[in-house]
Design an enzyme around this catalytic site. Structure first.
Site, short mmCIF file in Angstrom:
data_model
loop_
_atom_site.label_atom_id
_atom_site.label_comp_id
_atom_site.label_asym_id
_atom_site.label_seq_id
_atom_site.Cartn_x
_atom_site.Cartn_y
_atom_site.Cartn_z
N ASP A 21 0.57 -1.14 -0.10
CA ASP A 21 0.06 -0.01 -0.15
C ASP A 21 0.85 1.30 -0.05
O ASP A 21 1.70 1.44 0.77
CB ASP A 21 -1.01 0.12 1.23
CG ASP A 21 -1.54 1.43 1.33
OD1 ASP A 21 -2.40 1.57 0.46
OD2 ASP A 21 -1.43 2.11 2.12
N TYR B 215 2.51 10.32 0.67
CA TYR B 215 3.63 9.53 1.32
C TYR B 215 5.23 10.23 0.89
O TYR B 215 5.59 9.52 -0.30
CB TYR B 215 3.69 7.97 1.50
CG TYR B 215 2.50 7.42 2.07
CD1 TYR B 215 1.70 8.10 2.90
CD2 TYR B 215 1.85 6.27 1.84
CE1 TYR B 215 0.33 7.64 3.47
CE2 TYR B 215 0.92 5.82 2.36
CZ TYR B 215 0.03 6.57 3.42
OH TYR B 215 -1.07 5.89 3.93
N LYS C 115 -3.89 5.67 -3.55
CA LYS C 115 -4.81 6.71 -2.90
C LYS C 115 -5.11 7.76 -3.96
O LYS C 115 -4.16 8.38 -4.72
CB LYS C 115 -4.36 7.01 -1.59
CG LYS C 115 -4.16 5.80 -0.99
CD LYS C 115 -4.31 5.88 0.77
CE LYS C 115 -3.85 4.65 1.41
NZ LYS C 115 -2.53 4.52 1.55
#
Ligand SMILES: NC(=O)c1ccc[n+]([C@@H]2O[C@H](COP(=O)([O-])OP(=O)(O)OC[C@H]3O[C@@H](n4cnc5c(N)ncnc54)[C@H](OP(=O)(O)O)[C@@H]3O)[C@@H](O)[C@H]2O)c1
Length: 353
Positions: free
Chosen positions: A57, A62, A88
């Site tokens: 993930d 990030y 995401k």
């Protein structure tokens, strides 16, 4: 590329996807909390792959794209059919030279030179998806999560994002990506139960990545969310099983234990101390209990800890493999430390004398 056998798999509802029970949370590869070198990131992913982890993930957020770049570089060429990758949507990265010059932004050290704009509209989601594919350098993303929608993350700005998702075509864009086969599943990636309950009524979600909210310290999803997920065939991925630190470090080290991205408050420290006492009695490492606890629930298909280097990976694999006696769990229930309905009947029966 040679392929090792995967760890045990669980089905993500009826999407046809199966994820390894133990996933690889790659916020760490975006230098979450501490900076790591490129080769350390690559080595951690390679070792995870060799150990049989096939679910990874990441997110644009990030390290402002850094985690996606590193993860894609490390996974390219390893695309066996068991690989499941999630990223995401909801934040679009905009070039900004002032970001990332050696400093820390939003908890990420030396992120790439982009600032974040939130955009949950149809257009924002499609742009984010395309950009993620390019950063990853991979030909697919299997699951897309709407990142950090909800009041817990967005406060008063939530309403605008929610309107973009519901009336601005955001959810429709995700459903149409799934229909076209560009992704296999979508859902939310959040730290909040309430928004999950709202979203499953608003859109045909397949899966929820719920971070920090189903742990040894927190079981509120048992009230309404897990029953609703079970009824609709929505899978749950339990992110951040250590509540962002304290359930891995415990309370006895010299460093301040962290809970929910901040120093742990006194009541949480006191509760973890009580869990530690039960763990001591059963000779169970606290972190092993924290890692394995979410997997007891049948709604949970994978547990997703942060893994930033090979040492952390090896520790995580060891914690995942530890045998935990059923009596430990039932003692936690008797002490009022976890809810009885978090244990399935099989676990309780095994503990009977
Ligand atoms: N909104 C969302 O969708 C969302 C939100 C949060 C998380 N997530 C997902 O969940 C993943 C994990 O989240 P997280 O990293 O915040 O939470 P976490 O895994 O619960 O906690 C990570 C913290 O625990 C420490 N730690 C981990 N294993 C340890 C061990 N064996 N001994 C001592 N300390 C240990 C880590 O230290 P080190 O850094 O030193 O290893 C780090 O400080 C993320 O990578 C992401 O994939 C998603």
């Amino acid at each position: 590329m040679t392929s090792s056998p995967s760890l045990p798999l669980r089905a993500v509802g009826d999407t046809g996807l199966h994820v390894t029970e133990l996933g690889f949370g790659a916020a760490s590869l975006g230098n979450a909390g501490r900076a790591i070198a490129d080769d350390v990131a690559r080595d951690a992913v390679a070792a995870a792959w060799a150990a049989g982890i096939r679910y990874f993930d990441t997110a644009p957020f990030y390290g402002r794209g850094l985690s996606e770049r590193r993860l894609g570089d490390a996974l390219r060429g390893r695309e066996d059919e068991a690989l499941v990758l999630s990223s995401k949507v909801g934040r679009v990265l905009v070039p900004d030279a002032s970001v990332g010059r050696g400093g820390e932004v939003d908890g990420f050290r030396s992120p790439m030179p982009f600032r974040v704009t939130h955009d949950y509209s149809r257009d924002g989601i499609l742009r984010s998806f395309e950009a993620s594919l390019h950063r990853l350098g991979l030909d697919r993303i299997d699951m897309l999560f709407v990142h950090d929608i909800g009041r817990w993350s967005r406060g008063d700005a939530h309403d605008e994002g929610w309107a973009q998702l519901t009336r601005g075509g955001g959810f429709e864009a995700l459903a149409s990506l799934r229909e076209q086969g560009a992704i296999r599943a979508f859902g939310l990636g959040v730290n909040e139960v309430e928004i999950c309950l709202e979203a499953i009524d608003a859109a045909p979600l397949d899966v929820l990545l719920l971070a920090n909210r189903y742990t040894l310290l927190e079981q509120a999803p048992l009230d309404a969310l897990f029953p609703a997920c079970a009824a609709r065939g929505i899978a749950v991925i339990a992110g951040a099983p250590y509540n962002s630190g304290i359930l891995a470090t415990g309370t006895r080290g010299s460093a301040t234990p962290h809970y929910d991205y901040a120093p742990a408050p006194a009541d949480i420290v006191a509760r973890v101390r009580r869990i530690e006492a039960v763990a001591d009695a059963w000779k169970v490492p606290l972190a092993a209990a924290a890692l394995q606890f979410p997997l007891i629930h049948p709604c949970v298909v994978s547990v997703l800890p942060g893994i930033g280097d090979r040492r952390r990976l090896d520790q995580t694999l060891d914690l995942y493999a530890r045998e935990i006696p059923a009596g430990f769990w039932t003692d936690l229930v008797s002490e009022g430390l976890i809810r009885a309905d978090s244990l399935n009947a099989a676990a309780i029966e095994k503990a009977m004398p």
